[in-house]
Write a protein that holds these residues in place. Structure first.
Motif, PDB file in Angstrom:
ATOM      1  N   ASP A  70      -6.861  -3.495   5.672  1.00 49.89           N
ATOM      2  CA  ASP A  70      -6.398  -2.115   5.538  1.00 49.89           C
ATOM      3  C   ASP A  70      -5.757  -1.942   4.158  1.00 49.89           C
ATOM      4  O   ASP A  70      -4.607  -2.318   3.940  1.00 49.89           O
ATOM      5  N   LEU A  71      -6.509  -1.382   3.212  1.00 47.19           N
ATOM      6  CA  LEU A  71      -5.994  -1.130   1.873  1.00 47.19           C
ATOM      7  C   LEU A  71      -5.679   0.350   1.737  1.00 47.19           C
ATOM      8  O   LEU A  71      -6.584   1.194   1.749  1.00 47.19           O
ATOM      9  N   ALA A  72      -4.385   0.638   1.664  1.00 50.02           N
ATOM     10  CA  ALA A  72      -3.899   2.018   1.487  1.00 50.02           C
ATOM     11  C   ALA A  72      -4.428   2.954   2.569  1.00 50.02           C
ATOM     12  O   ALA A  72      -4.759   4.113   2.304  1.00 50.02           O
ATOM     13  N   GLY A  73      -4.520   2.451   3.804  1.00 48.52           N
ATOM     14  CA  GLY A  73      -4.968   3.267   4.924  1.00 48.52           C
ATOM     15  C   GLY A  73      -6.473   3.328   5.092  1.00 48.52           C
ATOM     16  O   GLY A  73      -6.968   4.024   5.983  1.00 48.52           O
ATOM     17  N   ARG A  74      -7.195   2.608   4.274  1.00 51.32           N
ATOM     18  CA  ARG A  74      -8.658   2.601   4.353  1.00 51.32           C
ATOM     19  C   ARG A  74      -9.129   1.222   4.794  1.00 51.32           C
ATOM     20  O   ARG A  74      -8.815   0.220   4.162  1.00 51.32           O
ATOM     21  N   LYS A  75      -9.862   1.172   5.894  1.00 51.94           N
ATOM     22  CA  LYS A  75     -10.407  -0.090   6.382  1.00 51.94           C
ATOM     23  C   LYS A  75     -11.622  -0.471   5.536  1.00 51.94           C
ATOM     24  O   LYS A  75     -12.611   0.272   5.484  1.00 51.94           O
ATOM     25  N   GLU A  80     -16.573  -7.628   0.548  1.00 48.70           N
ATOM     26  CA  GLU A  80     -17.116  -6.680  -0.415  1.00 48.70           C
ATOM     27  C   GLU A  80     -16.138  -6.453  -1.564  1.00 48.70           C
ATOM     28  O   GLU A  80     -16.545  -6.277  -2.718  1.00 48.70           O
ATOM     29  N   GLU A  81     -14.853  -6.453  -1.249  1.00 51.23           N
ATOM     30  CA  GLU A  81     -13.852  -6.313  -2.310  1.00 51.23           C
ATOM     31  C   GLU A  81     -13.933  -7.494  -3.281  1.00 51.23           C
ATOM     32  O   GLU A  81     -13.794  -7.331  -4.498  1.00 51.23           O
ATOM     33  N   SER A  82     -14.171  -8.691  -2.748  1.00 49.29           N
ATOM     34  CA  SER A  82     -14.277  -9.861  -3.621  1.00 49.29           C
ATOM     35  C   SER A  82     -15.508  -9.760  -4.523  1.00 49.29           C
ATOM     36  O   SER A  82     -15.478 -10.186  -5.681  1.00 49.29           O
ATOM     37  N   LYS A  83     -16.592  -9.168  -4.005  1.00 48.31           N
ATOM     38  CA  LYS A  83     -17.779  -8.958  -4.836  1.00 48.31           C
ATOM     39  C   LYS A  83     -17.495  -7.954  -5.944  1.00 48.31           C
ATOM     40  O   LYS A  83     -17.965  -8.102  -7.080  1.00 48.31           O
ATOM     41  N   TYR A  84     -16.712  -6.924  -5.608  1.00 47.70           N
ATOM     42  CA  TYR A  84     -16.317  -5.955  -6.628  1.00 47.70           C
ATOM     43  C   TYR A  84     -15.518  -6.643  -7.735  1.00 47.70           C
ATOM     44  O   TYR A  84     -15.722  -6.376  -8.932  1.00 47.70           O
ATOM     45  N   VAL A  85     -14.606  -7.536  -7.347  1.00 43.01           N
ATOM     46  CA  VAL A  85     -13.781  -8.235  -8.332  1.00 43.01           C
ATOM     47  C   VAL A  85     -14.651  -9.065  -9.269  1.00 43.01           C
ATOM     48  O   VAL A  85     -14.452  -9.062 -10.492  1.00 43.01           O
ATOM     49  N   HIS A  94       0.557  -0.873   5.341  1.00 42.85           N
ATOM     50  CA  HIS A  94      -0.844  -1.264   5.238  1.00 42.85           C
ATOM     51  C   HIS A  94      -0.938  -2.755   4.899  1.00 42.85           C
ATOM     52  O   HIS A  94      -0.093  -3.525   5.347  1.00 42.85           O
ATOM     53  N   GLU A  95      -1.939  -3.154   4.133  1.00 42.64           N
ATOM     54  CA  GLU A  95      -2.116  -4.564   3.819  1.00 42.64           C
ATOM     55  C   GLU A  95      -2.417  -4.756   2.336  1.00 42.64           C
ATOM     56  O   GLU A  95      -2.741  -3.819   1.614  1.00 42.64           O
ATOM     57  N   MET A  96      -2.295  -5.990   1.930  1.00 42.97           N
ATOM     58  CA  MET A  96      -2.648  -6.424   0.593  1.00 42.97           C
ATOM     59  C   MET A  96      -3.714  -7.502   0.726  1.00 42.97           C
ATOM     60  O   MET A  96      -3.713  -8.282   1.692  1.00 42.97           O
ATOM     61  N   LEU A  97      -4.629  -7.556  -0.218  1.00 42.58           N
ATOM     62  CA  LEU A  97      -5.631  -8.608  -0.266  1.00 42.58           C
ATOM     63  C   LEU A  97      -5.375  -9.459  -1.504  1.00 42.58           C
ATOM     64  O   LEU A  97      -5.423  -8.959  -2.637  1.00 42.58           O
ATOM     65  N   SER A  98      -5.075 -10.728  -1.299  1.00 38.24           N
ATOM     66  CA  SER A  98      -4.881 -11.670  -2.400  1.00 38.24           C
ATOM     67  C   SER A  98      -6.124 -12.534  -2.526  1.00 38.24           C
ATOM     68  O   SER A  98      -6.671 -12.999  -1.520  1.00 38.24           O
ATOM     69  N   ILE A 118      -5.811 -12.683  -8.258  1.00 42.12           N
ATOM     70  CA  ILE A 118      -5.864 -11.212  -8.228  1.00 42.12           C
ATOM     71  C   ILE A 118      -5.323 -10.736  -6.880  1.00 42.12           C
ATOM     72  O   ILE A 118      -5.505 -11.404  -5.866  1.00 42.12           O
ATOM     73  N   ALA A 119      -4.655  -9.595  -6.886  1.00 41.05           N
ATOM     74  CA  ALA A 119      -4.233  -8.967  -5.634  1.00 41.05           C
ATOM     75  C   ALA A 119      -4.568  -7.482  -5.688  1.00 41.05           C
ATOM     76  O   ALA A 119      -4.579  -6.865  -6.757  1.00 41.05           O
ATOM     77  N   MET A 120      -4.863  -6.926  -4.506  1.00 38.65           N
ATOM     78  CA  MET A 120      -5.278  -5.519  -4.404  1.00 38.65           C
ATOM     79  C   MET A 120      -4.557  -4.864  -3.236  1.00 38.65           C
ATOM     80  O   MET A 120      -4.403  -5.470  -2.174  1.00 38.65           O
ATOM     81  N   THR A 121      -4.121  -3.616  -3.445  1.00 41.08           N
ATOM     82  CA  THR A 121      -3.574  -2.828  -2.344  1.00 41.08           C
ATOM     83  C   THR A 121      -4.377  -1.556  -2.110  1.00 41.08           C
ATOM     84  O   THR A 121      -4.045  -0.770  -1.230  1.00 41.08           O
ATOM     85  N   ALA A 122      -5.409  -1.357  -2.929  1.00 42.21           N
ATOM     86  CA  ALA A 122      -6.277  -0.182  -2.784  1.00 42.21           C
ATOM     87  C   ALA A 122      -7.724  -0.604  -3.022  1.00 42.21           C
ATOM     88  O   ALA A 122      -7.996  -1.579  -3.729  1.00 42.21           O
ATOM     89  N   HIS A 123      -8.626   0.128  -2.423  1.00 43.61           N
ATOM     90  CA  HIS A 123     -10.057  -0.161  -2.524  1.00 43.61           C
ATOM     91  C   HIS A 123     -10.517  -0.158  -3.980  1.00 43.61           C
ATOM     92  O   HIS A 123     -10.271   0.798  -4.724  1.00 43.61           O
ATOM     93  N   GLU A 124     -11.176  -1.256  -4.391  1.00 43.86           N
ATOM     94  CA  GLU A 124     -11.757  -1.400  -5.724  1.00 43.86           C
ATOM     95  C   GLU A 124     -10.764  -1.051  -6.830  1.00 43.86           C
ATOM     96  O   GLU A 124     -11.077  -0.369  -7.795  1.00 43.86           O
TER      97      GLU A 124
END
Length: 401
Positions: free
Chosen positions: A184-189, A194-199, A229-233, A270-276
């Protein structure tokens, strides 16, 4: 104006894990365990057998034929994708701070006012940084290539100490059959894979113009709570022609009455809290360029590597090996006798040597916003050419414990 270089502001907050827990001496706890479990000081010689590197890509080993005493191996081990192995001479780049205006524009889309920090004792060791508490932005650029970024939400996490324990840990090199991991990044599942592919795509299109010697491969993902929400590290490995560079702990040893940084590591956090959208970035120790490479035609075979590892850890209890990989171990080659010398100063040499890495998964409840490989993995590394062994087993749990 000459100023003593210190890890301050965002650099200190974001990089503490890497700079202060990343460099470790050989742990005394391991030595004590060796005594406790009855280490055998007389080690029998191991006959080393060799395999052509060209045969690795098609190799799949059924480990039931390999007798072990201390290690519980995966049932199948393969090295698909490896078609070439080399000895690599690398050096930390010089002049990366000249790119600072390009870098800040790439990350933030603006220009900033920089402050320069120079080490009083080693003028080759300097960096520029920018910190804006109102806009919640930080960037630091060191001349050897080290670059650190904090943006908005993750800036707040660092400066307010609102770190979270890990939720789910995804070890991509061991979980190749995953189809989706929801976060859940900023309220968006969204799908963490796929996020890792974007990175990776972002790195290839943006960062690789500065760091061009290696490819980037996602290795470990961690989901964490971040407010509502969540963070992706993410931790990404650098790799050269299919062989990753070591992501394990730097190793300090006492040599000639000095503490010497013997080995180093490479990777990108890298860490992300929002999509892409990249919310934090660090390439950990700097940028390496390859200055020379020598092709290796053959290496010791897997069974020989197992025998060498078993001989070295003969005093330990049984441990479960989660994965066996071929990596490049990274050895610092610098004038440690020179006063105030630093292993990662611009222009200093790093030698990359192939090794079998026997990986032991460990658990962590570390509150952070990043992936600390040193907390998640222990290892036994066997040099794939000369058979020498190094390891870090200070935080493992043994089979049955």
């Amino acid at each position: 104006m000459k100023k003593k270089i210190i890890l301050i502001v965002g650099m200190l907050c974001f990089c503490t894990m890497y700079f202060f827990t990343g460099c470790q001496k050989v742990p005394s706890e391991v030595k004590e365990r060796m005594k406790e479990y009855g280490a055998n000081d007389e080690k029998e010689a191991v006959d080393m057998h060799y395999i052509k590197v060209a045969a690795l890509d098609a190799l799949e080993v059924d480990t039931s034929s390999i007798k072990t005493d201390n290690m519980i191996l995966p049932e199948k081990i393969s090295f698909h994708g490896i078609k070439e192995i080399n000895n690599l001479d690398c050096r930390y780049i010089k002049g990366h701070t000249d790119n600072r205006d390009e870098l800040v524009k790439m990350f933030f889309g603006t220009q900033v006012s920089w402050e320069k920090y120079v080490d009083e004792e080693n003028e080759d060791y300097f960096f520029y940084d920018f910190n804006n508490p109102e806009k919640r932005l930080y960037i630091g650029v060191q001349d050897n290539g080290l670059t650190t970024l904090l943006r908005e939400d993750i800036y707040d996490v660092n400066f307010h100490g609102a770190f979270s324990k890990p939720g789910r840990v995804i070890r991509l090199e061991q979980e190749s059959d995953l189809s989706s991991v929801q976060v859940d990044l900023a309220g968006r599942k969204v799908d963490a894979l796929e996020e890792s592919k974007y990175v990776v795509k972002w790195l290839e299109e943006n960062w690789s113009s500065y760091d061009s010697a290696f490819a980037f491969q996602p290795k470990t993902l961690i989901t964490r709570a971040c407010g509502e929400h969540e963070m992706l590290s993410l931790f990404l490995e650098r790799e050269y022609k299919g062989v990753p560079l070591s992501s394990y702990t730097d190793l300090l040893e006492d040599v000639d009455d000095r503490t010497v940084q013997v080995r180093t590591s490479a990777g990108i956090g890298i860490a992300m809290t929002a999509h892409e959208r990249i919310g934090s970035f660090t390439n950990l120790v700097g940028i390496l360029k390859i200055t020379d490479e020598k092709t290796i035609e053959e290496i010791i075979d897997l069974e020989s590597a197992v025998r060498l590892a078993e001989r070295e850890i003969s005093g330990f209890k049984k441990m479960e090996i989660a994965d066996v990989r071929i990596i490049y171990d990274l050895y610092n080659d610098y004038d440690y006798k020179k006063k105030h010398s630093m292993a990662d100063s611009p222009g200093n040499k790093v030698i990359a040597k192939p090794a079998y890495s026997f990986v032991i998964n460990t658990e962590t409840k570390e509150e952070s916003d990043s992936v600390n490989e040193n907390e998640l993995y222990s290892y036994i590394n066997v040099d794939a050419v000369d058979g020498s062994v190094n390891y870090n087993l200070d935080n493992i749990k043994y089979s049955g414990e």
